[in-house]
Design an enzyme around this catalytic site. Structure first.
Site, PDB file in Angstrom:
ATOM      1  CD  GLU A  84      17.575 -65.494  25.386  1.00  9.57           C
ATOM      2  OE1 GLU A  84      17.539 -65.443  26.621  1.00  9.57           O
ATOM      3  OE2 GLU A  84      17.533 -64.509  24.653  1.00  9.57           O
TER       4      GLU A  84
ATOM      5  CE  LYS B  92       9.583 -75.441  33.815  1.00 13.93           C
ATOM      6  NZ  LYS B  92       9.991 -74.649  34.923  1.00 13.93           N
TER       7      LYS B  92
ATOM      8  CE1 TYR C 127      16.148 -62.973  32.157  1.00 10.91           C
ATOM      9  CE2 TYR C 127      17.666 -64.737  32.730  1.00 10.91           C
ATOM     10  CZ  TYR C 127      16.563 -63.959  33.031  1.00 10.91           C
ATOM     11  OH  TYR C 127      15.881 -64.159  34.187  1.00 10.91           O
TER      12      TYR C 127
ATOM     13  CB  CYS D 245      13.230 -88.604  69.139  1.00 14.87           C
ATOM     14  SG  CYS D 245      13.936 -89.183  67.600  1.00 14.87           S
TER      15      CYS D 245
ATOM     16  CB  CYS E 277      12.722 -94.066  66.349  1.00 12.25           C
ATOM     17  SG  CYS E 277      13.723 -92.612  66.013  1.00 12.25           S
TER      18      CYS E 277
ATOM     19  CG  ASP F 118      16.153 -74.110  37.882  1.00 12.41           C
ATOM     20  OD1 ASP F 118      15.350 -73.243  38.266  1.00 12.41           O
ATOM     21  OD2 ASP F 118      16.117 -75.293  38.241  1.00 12.41           O
TER      22      ASP F 118
ATOM     23  CE  LYS G  92      11.769 -70.929  32.428  1.00 12.27           C
ATOM     24  NZ  LYS G  92      12.172 -70.859  33.811  1.00 12.27           N
TER      25      LYS G  92
ATOM     26  CG  ASP H  10      44.841 -65.876  40.884  1.00  8.06           C
ATOM     27  OD1 ASP H  10      44.555 -65.388  39.774  1.00  8.06           O
ATOM     28  OD2 ASP H  10      44.414 -66.977  41.298  1.00  8.06           O
TER      29      ASP H  10
ATOM     30  CB  CYS I 279      15.060 -92.267  70.273  1.00  7.57           C
ATOM     31  SG  CYS I 279      13.371 -92.309  69.661  1.00  7.57           S
TER      32      CYS I 279
ATOM     33  CD  GLU J  97      51.466 -59.249  38.102  1.00  9.84           C
ATOM     34  OE1 GLU J  97      51.837 -58.193  37.591  1.00  9.84           O
ATOM     35  OE2 GLU J  97      51.211 -60.294  37.459  1.00  9.84           O
ATOM     36  CG  PHE J  98      43.201 -59.280  41.151  1.00 10.40           C
ATOM     37  CD1 PHE J  98      42.629 -58.546  40.116  1.00 10.40           C
ATOM     38  CD2 PHE J  98      42.441 -59.517  42.293  1.00 10.40           C
ATOM     39  CE1 PHE J  98      41.327 -58.055  40.224  1.00 10.40           C
ATOM     40  CE2 PHE J  98      41.145 -59.029  42.408  1.00 10.40           C
ATOM     41  CZ  PHE J  98      40.592 -58.299  41.361  1.00 10.40           C
TER      42      PHE J  98
ATOM     43  CB  CYS K  52      10.059 -91.259  65.893  1.00 12.05           C
ATOM     44  SG  CYS K  52      10.594 -91.291  67.607  1.00 12.05           S
TER      45      CYS K  52
HETATM   46  S1  IVH Z   1      13.300 -63.631  29.761  1.00 13.10           S
HETATM   47  C1  IVH Z   1       9.519 -61.122  29.778  1.00 13.10           C
HETATM   48  N1  IVH Z   1      15.248 -65.328  29.452  1.00 13.10           N
HETATM   49  O1  IVH Z   1      12.449 -67.651  33.681  1.00 13.10           O
HETATM   50  C2  IVH Z   1      10.576 -62.123  29.689  1.00 13.10           C
HETATM   51  N2  IVH Z   1      13.942 -65.484  31.423  1.00 13.10           N
HETATM   52  O2  IVH Z   1       9.238 -67.672  33.796  1.00 13.10           O
HETATM   53  C3  IVH Z   1      11.428 -62.130  30.896  1.00 13.10           C
HETATM   54  N3  IVH Z   1      14.662 -67.235  32.977  1.00 13.10           N
HETATM   55  O3  IVH Z   1      11.458 -65.013  35.744  1.00 13.10           O
HETATM   56  C4  IVH Z   1      12.244 -63.307  31.096  1.00 13.10           C
HETATM   57  N4  IVH Z   1      16.360 -67.941  31.775  1.00 13.10           N
HETATM   58  O4  IVH Z   1      13.820 -65.913  36.014  1.00 13.10           O
HETATM   59  C5  IVH Z   1      14.242 -64.928  30.242  1.00 13.10           C
HETATM   60  N5  IVH Z   1      17.042 -66.748  29.050  1.00 13.10           N
HETATM   61  C6  IVH Z   1      16.045 -66.337  29.838  1.00 13.10           C
HETATM   62  C7  IVH Z   1      15.777 -66.946  31.073  1.00 13.10           C
HETATM   63  C8  IVH Z   1      14.693 -66.491  31.848  1.00 13.10           C
HETATM   64  C9  IVH Z   1      15.678 -68.095  32.898  1.00 13.10           C
HETATM   65  C10 IVH Z   1      13.694 -67.180  34.096  1.00 13.10           C
HETATM   66  C11 IVH Z   1      13.453 -65.821  34.677  1.00 13.10           C
HETATM   67  C12 IVH Z   1      11.985 -65.577  34.579  1.00 13.10           C
HETATM   68  C13 IVH Z   1      11.445 -66.943  34.346  1.00 13.10           C
HETATM   69  C14 IVH Z   1      10.240 -66.834  33.449  1.00 13.10           C
END
Ligand code: IVH
Length: 669
Positions: A111, A311, A224, A430, A406, A115, A113, A31, A409, A33-34, A424
């Site tokens: 893959e 989901k 992705y 308050c 409350c 969040d 998903k 770190d 207060c 050196e960086f 309240c």
């Molecule tokens: S592909 C047309 N891959 O989920 C396909 N989306 O409801 C485009 N998201 O708006 C999305 N992980 O924000 C894709 N591995 C993943 C994802 C992903 C999260 C989110 C993304 C998108 C929403 C879709």
């Protein structure tokens, strides 16, 4: 070696070190050196401003300069995914794909998903040129400067990699659990409002106008989806593997499968394993792998047929309730909070959960010492969902009773008819309510004093010189400026922001007063009908009820508010500082009802006015701006590049498309 070469070499080297450290987790140099090399580069760049490069590794630290975000229309709309919640629906999707491909064999890329919030990155000649948020899918905010601070996103691709001259790569910006928790700990210590979940924290951070703040907050990104004219591979998976060799961070959990059973196995595995990931995930994404097959399956109006999201169910854990405390919110609403033995839930340790309201507690027959089930829904603030009655033993404590006064207060609480929450009623003294009232007053849709924020308000409140919004206009420079010159600058900005708010039109002032139940829209109707605060204060209940959109609850609340002498005094003080207490001649003459009763959707980009201006124009002429097209939409005000999904929907429902010029003609009458 000349300066130019030295700078270029340093940049290339630092880009590589950055990639090794942040993407591969395999640093090649220390770190120290960086930092030395980075500092050297910073010095050289400062001495040779002609060598400026917006993509230099030095640009990752962000800047304190405030910037507004430009709205950018996506080159290709950013669609969302259809959601499923059980394996049955996954099977149905799989069968639809099989049918759609007429029995041809296909592979599915599974893959995680993620969040967070989706981002579209554009590269030209191997350099990041633009980063845009999803926005409404048709257009989003240009957040390039903020994105540059995310170390896992390459600013310049290594020259030896064979990338197309132009391409787009999409992914998710995330705040890792660790950074999220550290950030919230800091905010708690500073008495700042906490972020509910890493997604909100990431989104709040990415939309920060100050990229130096973004640089501190340690965001990450997984990519992705690769798009463009000349992308190298013939399948989604292959493309991402190639993008990985260009330096992008691609999620390692990606897996290619060929049967429905393998999809189920992937789901089952990651449903539990995801708790060990460093970032929040809320499901699995399934994508048909071959690009040719994707094309042949095509899209529906909203989402591709070749992909779907599964989901996860909210996770639930059992723990023991130790104590119930009560919090007072900005509106005076009381939230009962369960304090429990710590328990691990979707990657975080949970000690506190909300208990909603008195009825909820009573229905659970909640006792101290109870074994309770805690869940995280869409929000990360967990909630108690049930009590394990079978687990009760002799250690059971007393029944949980709701408070009657409350906790801040001491005022006796009230419960309004038809509402579940207790409040309240001491709006005028308050403490959390006072602070909330000031925060509301300065907010963007109210007086829009953006030189002040909740932290500063909290500080002024603590120091005692701002107890209500009118006090803002009495702030003296010496109260808020420090000894150092640099602070004076921000003091000037704050004072100027406050002064400018005296020009905010009456309808927004009325909203800013914070009369319970008087939102933005009610404030507008009231302002237009009564034209001044004095007329409004004199209005009878019948007068108020005459106004379109004003019902018994709002009317009653307005009357009660104006009857309170403290509020009358508050209005007088604001008036004495020059705050607008009546509609200006200008705005009076500009209002018409040419669009009365019409619901109008705005889409695309415009030449004569911004979207916000069109929204204001619609309202000025009595119309209503709505977000999405439905059978009730009167017409779509369409600019250039209207989103294809919206266009298709409007056509399907037979809704009229009105151009910018036609619209301007309409309101001119
Ligand atoms: S592909 C047309 N891959 O989920 C396909 N989306 O409801 C485009 N998201 O708006 C999305 N992980 O924000 C894709 N591995 C993943 C994802 C992903 C999260 C989110 C993304 C998108 C929403 C879709």
């Amino acid at each position: 070696m000349d300066i130019k070469t030295q700078i270029e070499q340093l940049r290339t080297e630092l880009h590589r070190c950055n990639y090794q450290y942040y993407v591969l987790n395999q640093p090649e140099i220390s770190d120290y050196e960086f930092d030395q090399k980075l500092r050297l580069l910073q010095d050289l760049e400062q001495q040779h401003p002609e060598q400026y490069d917006p993509n230099s590794p030095t640009q990752r630290v962000g800047s304190d300069l405030n910037h507004e975000f430009q709205q950018v229309v996506h080159k290709r709309p950013m669609l969302s995914l259809a959601n499923t919640y059980n394996k049955e629906e996954v099977r149905e999707w799989y069968e639809r794909v099989t049918d759609g491909l007429q029995g041809a064999s296909f592979q599915v890329c599974c893959e995680m998903k993620f969040d967070g919030l989706s981002i579209s990155l554009h590269y030209e000649q191997g350099r990041l040129v633009r980063a845009v948020t999803r926005g409404d899918g048709v257009q989003g905010d240009d957040v390039t400067e903020n994105i540059k601070t995310i170390r896992t996103i390459p600013l310049v691709l290594p020259t030896e990699s064979n990338y197309p001259t132009e391409f787009e790569i999409r992914g998710e910006v995330l705040m890792p659990w660790e950074s999220f928790e550290a950030l919230n700990r800091e905010r708690e210590a500073a008495e700042e409002p906490l972020f509910a979940n890493p997604r909100n924290a990431a989104s709040g951070t990415l939309k920060s106008k100050n990229s130096a703040v973004v640089a501190q907050r340690k965001l990450d990104a997984y990519l992705y989806y690769l798009l463009g004219e000349d992308i190298p591979g013939e399948s989604h998976y292959e493309n991402l593997q190639i993008a990985k060799t260009w330096g992008f961070k691609v999620a390692p959990q990606m897996k290619l499968v060929s049967t429905l059973q393998e999809i189920y196995d992937y789901i089952d595995y990651w449903d539990t394993e995801r708790k060990n990931l460093p970032v929040a995930t809320d499901g699995i994404v399934l994508k048909v792998n071959s690009l040719a097959q994707q094309r042949s399956l095509g899209m529906t109006a909203k989402s591709p047929r070749w992909a779907i999201a599964y989901k996860f169910m909210a996770e639930r854990q059992s723990t023991i309730l130790r104590e119930v405390t009560f919090q007072v919110g900005r509106t005076g609403a009381i939230t009962p909070v369960a304090n429990m033995d710590p328990v691990q839930l979707s990657g975080t340790i949970v000690r506190r959960a909300t208990l909603n309201n008195e009825d909820f507690i009573r229905n659970l027959d909640l006792h101290i010492g109870d074994h309770v089930f805690v869940e995280k829904g869409g929000e990360i603030i967990p909630k108690i969902v049930d009590v394990d009655l079978d687990a009760r033993d002799e250690n059971l404590g007393p029944r949980v009773e709701f408070i009657s006064r409350c906790p801040e207060c001491g005022t006796p609480l009230v419960r309004y008819e038809g509402e579940a929450a207790h409040y309240c009623p001491n709006e005028t003294s308050c403490p959390p309510q006072l602070k909330g009232r000031i925060e509301h007053f300065i907010s963007r849709k109210a007086m829009n004093i953006d030189s002040l924020g909740p932290e500063t308000i909290a500080e002024y409140f603590r120091r005692g010189f701002v107890k209500d919004p009118a006090d803002l206009y009495e702030i003296r420079r010496d109260q808020i400026s420090g000894a150092r010159g640099q602070k004076d600058k921000s003091a000037s900005k704050i004072l100027q922001g406050i002064q400018e708010s005296t020009k905010v039109p009456f309808e927004r002032v009325l909203y800013a007063l914070g009369i319970r139940f008087v939102g933005e829209i009610a404030a507008k109707s009231l302002a237009r009908n009564f034209k001044s605060v004095d007329n409004l204060a004199k209005a009878s209940l019948e007068d108020l009820l005459q106004v379109n959109g004003i019902g018994q609850v709002i009317a009653q609340s307005v009357q009660t508010w104006f009857q309170n002498p403290q509020n009358q005094w508050f209005v007088e003080r604001l008036r004495s500082y020059g705050v607008q207490m009546e509609l200006s001649e200008d705005s009076l003459s500009q209002h018409t009802d040419r669009l009365a009763g019409q619901s109008i959707v705005i889409s695309g980009v415009f030449a004569h006015h911004s979207r916000d201006e069109y929204k204001a124009l619609i309202e000025q002429h009595g119309g209503k701006n709505v977000g999405s097209i439905s059978a009730k939409t009167s017409f779509v005000l369409a600019g250039e590049n209207m989103g294809p999904a919206k266009l298709e929907k409007a056509q399907k429902l037979g809704i009229r498309i009105v151009t910018e010029d036609e619209f301007l003609g309409m309101i001119e009458g």
